[in-house]
Motif scaffolding. Structure first.
Motif: not given
Length: 263
Positions: A1-4, A90-98, A170-173, A239-243
């Motif tokens: 989660m450090f880069t594009e 980017g280290g997402h490992f989560n569709p919501a984070v992506s 989580l996603v905000l973090t 939640a992803s949309l909200l963030v």
């Protein structure tokens, strides 16, 4: 989660992460692999490892530990795989984070669906491996680590709201700690892991504290348990949309924010 994930490379300078685009010189020698294929493979691998540890912690959870064992296992595993593999994908490992990363400019739109497919396949592999190494009786007693917290329709509204709020943290973090330049830092992987631990401890009894459609999908497929499964897609994706809206409109740095830029 450090880069594009599809196009960025990271350098650690003075304790911070700086993002820069790869030069065209490397594109003729494996550039397409490192930009397109390798990130997806890393998302699959990281998702499989994270979800294997998470599922196993639920299946082997002792009666005296309650939610503490799954909370620590999920949080520590996620922090470790992000710290180890984050600079590649980017280290997402989560569709919501992506989804959130794409909305705030941390992931190219063309890579969103390949990432989702990789994460879901990783979730399936991780859950299948957890089943393979677990005693059959324990596996089925835990419903294969699928989410069974919601049993009645009366629980649905509370579970959906809980998933939205827990995933928002989580996603905000992720977005503020690893994508937003004004607030990112080298401790982001472990802060993200801590957010997962806190969420499970706080909301595990309400919704199961999934926050990750891939984490829900893999065990549901392996154990064939689909009751109220849609909650673990709807809540995290909302939640992803909200963030995304919050960061793009209000709390992101000047490069991310779409309005109220000032001078």
């Amino acid at each position: 989660m450090f880069t594009e994930a599809a196009a960025s490379m990271c350098d650690l300078e003075s304790g911070s992460v700086k993002v820069k685009e790869p030069s065209g010189r490397g594109r003729g020698q494996g550039g397409w692999y490192e930009r397109l294929v390798q990130p997806c493979l890393v998302e699959l691998l990281g998702s499989a490892l994270f979800i294997f540890i998470g599922c196993l912690s639920v299946i082997e959870n002792g009666p005296d530990t309650g939610r503490l064992q799954p909370a620590l296992a999920h949080g520590l595993a996620l922090g470790l795989v992000i710290a180890t593999l984050g600079n590649i994908s980017g280290g997402h490992f989560n569709p919501a984070v992506s989804l959130a990363a794409m909305l705030v400019g941390g992931l190219r739109l063309t890579m969103l669906f390949p990432y989702w497919i990789s994460q879901l396949c990783g979730g399936l592999i991780g859950a299948a491996l957890a089943k393979a190494v677990s005693p059959e009786e324990r596996f089925w007693n835990a419903t294969g680590a699928a989410f069974v917290t919601v049993q009645e329709p009366e629980q649905v509204a509370g579970a959906v709201v809980a998933e939205i709020i827990l995933t928002t943290l989580l996603v905000l973090t992720v977005c503020m700690g690893a994508i937003n330049e004004k607030t990112l830092g080298p401790l982001a992987p472990f802060c993200i892991g801590f957010s997962v631990t806190a969420d499970i401890l706080a909301g595990g009894a309400v919704s199961g504290a999934c926050m990750n459609p891939a984490r829900a999908f893999g065990p549901a497929m392996v154990a064939n348990h689909w009751d109220f499964h849609w909650i673990y897609w709807l809540g995290p994706l909302l939640a992803s949309l909200l963030v995304g809206v919050l960061i793009r409109l209000f709390i992101g740095d000047a490069k991310i924010r779409l309005i109220l830029k000032g001078r």
